[in-house]
Each structure stands twice: as structure tokens, then as C-alpha cells.
Design an enzyme around this catalytic site. Structure first.
Site, PDB file in Angstrom:
ATOM      1  CB  CYS A  84      -0.887   0.027   1.241  1.00  0.00           C
ATOM      2  SG  CYS A  84      -1.873  -1.454   1.507  1.00  0.00           S
ATOM      3  CG  HIS A 109      -1.905   4.938  -1.656  1.00  0.00           C
ATOM      4  ND1 HIS A 109      -2.592   5.820  -2.456  1.00  0.00           N
ATOM      5  CD2 HIS A 109      -2.267   3.701  -2.081  1.00  0.00           C
ATOM      6  CE1 HIS A 109      -3.362   5.143  -3.306  1.00  0.00           C
ATOM      7  NE2 HIS A 109      -3.171   3.851  -3.103  1.00  0.00           N
ATOM      8  NE  ARG A 154      -9.381   2.740  -5.245  1.00  0.00           N
ATOM      9  CZ  ARG A 154      -8.959   2.072  -6.320  1.00  0.00           C
ATOM     10  NH1 ARG A 154      -9.500   0.930  -6.665  1.00  0.00           N
ATOM     11  NH2 ARG A 154      -7.996   2.555  -7.069  1.00  0.00           N
ATOM     12  CB  CYS A 202      -5.613  -1.422  -3.861  1.00  0.00           C
ATOM     13  SG  CYS A 202      -5.933   0.341  -3.991  1.00  0.00           S
TER      14      CYS A 202
END
Lengths: 278, 103, 166
Positions: A192, A196, A235, A239
Site C-alpha cells: 500500500c 500511497h 477499494r 488495489c
């Protein structure tokens, strides 16, 4: 000089290592928010809830036009009706939540000491249904996303306030979520954080990568590429699929813990869901 | 909850601004579903806005208008409390109408 | 990497909207189908179906307005993004600085069918409309207005890129 440093390090390393092994969510959050504030000095903390729109004028202009009449408005209206509809036993969703479910979305996910598990708003909605003899709803899309959208809209602007109690299971859930966030997975071998944190604010083809800070604040979302509403779990699944890894189940411990960690990092930011994104 | 139309109409000075969000799939007929089958075209063809019963705008829409269409326009005149009517018909003959008062 | 200063949380407009929605009752804003007999459904036979199946600008304008002669004019202003954030929802608005505008249309040259939407504009209605359209790929977008049987237009290229985030 270097030798002196090493010597010093040796003498203090034992207590430090011990301190580091103790989860300290508050310190993590301070460091996490601090990282982004230092990375993007012009952005105030509260602006992070606007995600990608802090990084592209063209996109933020289009977004402002779309927000003149936000596409999630139907979901909020439908969600309100569902929220107020009585179950066959005469009760409503309000009976399951503190303050009748109004203005409380910013407190989720919550740790439930009874089950030792993290409960997201979606899972709490489903628990309420089961308690009133109803079937669970999908945690990703549809009526549950609409009810979440309505409930979240009643928390508009309230500071996100996720609590991690001094409970070994709560701390373990937080740590597991943190580990999930930073662990690389899938054929693309992305975590992640790869997108991000490391690449926050940069483009991935035509899309701007939202910083992890503030990411949870605008959910549930109307994404134009979905063409409808979706929850944070939807989401997560998307992802995972994008980096070609196996998604978890919507109500899995992995996703509950991930939501717990990510939303805790957003503590203090204004709740701003439902939101709209490309 | 099908076929909703949300309307806001506001008067400022001499001009009334109307904004509407219309719930409709606006399927273009070019998109396939998860099973690989074409989703048949399904879109609004004509939308009409009235003020006190008089037409103030007629829109002709096609498959290239976005899902859940939004429209904003303005006209001269109108005062708080006047009814604004909205109605549409789509390529399957379905219709919806609503009315809202100017705020 | 671009950083925009001063973008506040939400857009201020959104807050206004929420307040407005709360002020008007749900009943006034949302009426289910057939709940109101205030307006009759429009007549579907007036739909210029032919104009919506053409693949060139000229054929589209001919079918819609009966002429394909169009003059580029600075009096037609169009607001369209340089790069669409999502081709499925592209905000486009036009504003014509002209009197007696009777019709308008938005064309997307490289869409499967060129015509996106068209409007009949009666006297008293301002020739300025905002809406959201789908663009299949990078294309010229043209706003056309009809004044006294003549067409004026303005055009702009809108880029549609592939997203990376699904």
C-alpha cells in the site's frame, strides 16, 4: 567520532529495542502525519481529505464542478430511507448505534472487546441487521454503501477519532494492519505504501496517487470508474487486484485490521465522506 | 427509489438558475457486462424544463451523456416559490417527472 | 509534482449544497415516479434521432440544424478540461455572447457518434448550459450555437488518458 557513536549506540540499544517492540500507535500517527506534512509543506493537515485533488489543478477544477451536484447524492438519499426503514421487529438501525447512529461514523473502525475483533462501520451495520433477524448485506457496494454514505454524511467535518484501547488484542490488530500496509504483495510486488506513501502525489498513468494520509476520510466513495458507490473494502479489493495479488474476503480480519490502522493514521482529520473521485 | 430527479432552482436578481441531477444509467450500448454481453443502449432522449408550465429548456440527449446526468442552466425571470417542472422520456419509453419550487 | 495552495476541505460549494439540501425538505426535492402530475412527459417523437447516429460533424449538424455551415466564433465560450480526470464524466459548459440563440449542441468528433447532446433554447433562457458527457478517447469537443438559422462554434481538444488505478 564514528567509534564513539557506535559505543553510545551499544550502550543504549537494549532499552531502545525494548521500547520499539512495544506498539505505540500514537507515536506512529505523529510520525506518519509528520512525514506528509514535511513532504508537502504547503498542504495543511485537513486538506489531505481531498486526496488527489491537492496535486492537479485540472482535476480539482473538474471535481469542483462535479461537486456542484455530487453524484453520491442519490446514495445519501437512498441510504437515509433505508436507515429509517423499520425492520420487521419494529426497530431501526438507530437502535444499534450510540446517538441513534447520527454523527458517529468518525469513531469507526472500533475495537470490540467482546469478540476481540475490529468492527468497521459496514460490519456494524451488518451486525445490526443480524441482531434484528435480517440477512447480512454485501460489504462493498449497494444498500450497505448507501447506508454508510448517509451515516457518514451526518458526521461531516467531525474529527476522525479511532480509539485503540489498552488491550493486547486491539494493539495486535493495529500492528497487523500496519504490517499489511507496509508488506509488498502480488506479482507487481507493491505494498500500500509503495503507491500511497512513496509515490504519493505522483501520477500512475492518468491517475494521481492519493497520499495515504486522509485516504479513508472520504469513504464511501462515488468513483467515476465504478459508476456507483463503494466502501473502503471495495477499494482494498481493487488495489489488491491492481497489483495482481489475491484479495481477502470483505469481512476478513486482514481488511478490518488494515482499515483500523489506516483510519487511526487519519485521526484528527475532518470526516468528509461520502466523496467523489475519478 | 428509481427514476429520481433532484432539482435546485435559485433566483438571484433577474435570473433563475436551475441545477438538476437525474438518476439514469445512460447505457451507451457500447459497454459489455461482466459476462461479456453488451449492455443494451438505455438513455434519456428528451428532457424538458418548465417554469410555471412554460418550457424554458428542451434537451436532446444521447448515449454520450454521462450516467446520472447533471445539467445547469438559467433563464430570465422567476421568483421564489414558482414551480419548476422537469420531465424526461428515454429510448425505452420510460418517463419520470418532478417539480420543485424556486428557493 | 503540482501542489495546490489554498484548496480547502471539501469545496465550499459542497457545504452550501448540503445546507440547501437540509433546508428544502426531502419531499420537495425528491419525488418518486408518477408522484407529481405537475408536468407531462415530453413527446418522444420530437427527438432528432438522426442527428445522434452520424459519424461526422457535417452530417450531424445537417441532421440537427438543417445546415452544416458553421463559423468559428470567439463569442462562443466553452469550458472543458485539458485532460479529463475520467472520460466517463467530463464537465463541459458553454456560454454564447449572442442574442436570439435558439439552439445549441455539444459534439465530440472522435466518439462513436459525434453528437453528445443538443438543446432547444426558447426566448428568455440564457445560452449557457453546463453538463457532463462521455468521451471515448482524446477528441476535439465542439460547442455549437444556432442564431437566426446560422451556426457559430468553438472547439477544444480534451485529452482522455488511461487511468492506472482501475
Amino acid at each position: 567520532m564514528r567509534l564513539a557513536f557506535i559505543a553510545l549506540a551499544l550502550t543504549v540499544s537494549a532499552p531502545l529495542a525494548q521500547a520499539a517492540s512495544q506498539p505505540d500507535p500514537a507515536a506512529d500517527m505523529k510520525a506518519f502525519q509528520g512525514y506528509f506534512l514535511k513532504q508537502f509543506p504547503k498542504l495543511p493537515l485537513a486538506a489531505y481529505v481531498n486526496g488527489p485533488y491537492n496535486f492537479s489543478k485540472s482535476e480539482s477544477d473538474q471535481w469542483k464542478q462535479i461537486m456542484e451536484f455530487p453524484p453520491y447524492q442519490f446514495a445519501v438519499d437512498d441510504g437515509k430511507k433505508l436507515f429509517e426503514t423499520k425492520f420487521p421487529d419494529g426497530k431501526t438501525y438507530a437502535s444499534c448505534f450510540p446517538n441513534g447512529g447520527i454523527g458517529i461514523a468518525q469513531n469507526y473502525p472500533m475495537f470490540d472487546a467482546k469478540t476481540g475483533k475490529v468492527v468497521t462501520l459496514g460490519i456494524a451495520i451488518n451486525r445490526c441487521r443480524v441482531a434484528n433477524g435480517q440477512k447480512k448485506l454485501k460489504l462493498t457496494v449497494g444498500p450497505l454503501a448507501d447506508i454508510s454514505a448517509y451515516m457518514t454524511s451526518t458526521s461531516d467535518g467531525k474529527p476522525i477519532n479511532v480509539v485503540i484501547p489498552h488491550n493486547p488484542k486491539a494493539l495486535a490488530a493495529y500492528e497487523a494492519g500496519k504490517e499489511y500496509f507496509y508488506t509488498r504483495r502480488g506479482q507487481l510486488n507493491f505494498s500500500c505504501a509503495s503507491c500511497h506513501v512513496q509515490a504519493a502525489g505522483m501520477h500512475l498513468r492518468g491517475d494521481v496517487l492519493s497520499p495515504a494520509l486522509g485516504l479513508t476520510a472520504a469513504f464511501p466513495l462515488y468513483r467515476s470508474s465504478w459508476g456507483d458507490m463503494g466502501t473502503l473494502v471495495r477499494r482494498f479489493i481493487g488495489c489488491n487486484q491492481k497489483v495482481k495479488s489475491e484479495p481477502s474476503k470483505p469481512d476478513s480480519t486482514a481488511y478490518r485490521d488494515l482499515a483500523y490502522f489506516m483510519t487511526y493514521m487519519d485521526n484528527g482529520l475532518p470526516e468528509s465522506g461520502p466523496g467523489a473521485r475519478p | 427509489m428509481a427514476n429520481q430527479i433532484l432539482v435546485h432552482a435559485m433566483t438571484s436578481g433577474d435570473t433563475t438558475t436551475v441545477e438538476a441531477l437525474v438518476k439514469h444509467p445512460m447505457d451507451s450500448g457500447f459497454v459489455k457486462d461482466a459476462a461479456g454481453k453488451i449492455i443494451p443502449a438505455h438513455y434519456i432522449e428528451v428532457i424538458e424544463f418548465t417554469h410555471m408550465g412554460k418550457i424554458v429548456l428542451t434537451g436532446y440527449w444521447g448515449p454520450a451523456v454521462s450516467k446520472n446526468p447533471f445539467i445547469k442552466f438559467s433563464f430570465q425571470g422567476g421568483k421564489s416559490g414558482d414551480p419548476i417542472g422537469v420531465s424526461w422520456v428515454d429510448n425505452k419509453g420510460e418517463t419520470a417527472t418532478t417539480s420543485a419550487n424556486i428557493m | 509534482m503540482e501542489q495546490i495552495n489554498g484548496l480547502t476541505r471539501g469545496s465550499p460549494k459542497r457545504r452550501d449544497f448540503l445546507v440547501a439540501a437540509a433546508a428544502g425538505t426531502a419531499a420537495a426535492l425528491v419525488l418518486p415516479r408518477f408522484a407529481s402530475a405537475a408536468a407531462a412527459a415530453p413527446n418522444a417523437s420530437t427527438y432528432p434521432a438522426k442527428a445522434f447516429i452520424q459519424k461526422t460533424e457535417a452530417a450531424t449538424l445537417q441532421a440537427m440544424f438543417g445546415t452544416s455551415t458553421v463559423t468559428a466564433s470567439p463569442d462562443v465560450k466553452m469550458d472543458a478540461p485539458d485532460i479529463a480526470e475520467n472520460g466517463a464524466v467530463v464537465p463541459i459548459s458553454f456560454d454564447a455572447n449572442a442574442k436570439n440563440v435558439t439552439g445549441a449542441a455539444i459534439l465530440a468528433i472522435d466518439n462513436p457518434f459525434v453528437m453528445a447532446c443538443a438543446y432547444k433554447i426558447p426566448a428568455g433562457t440564457n445560452p449557457a448550459i453546463s453538463s457532463r458527457v462521455k468521451l471515448a478517447k482524446t477528441t476535439q469537443v465542439i460547442s455549437v450555437v444556432e442564431v437566426g438559422g446560422k451556426l457559430m462554434s468553438t472547439s477544444k481538444q480534451v485529452k482522455v488518458t488511461l487511468g492506472g488505478c482501475g
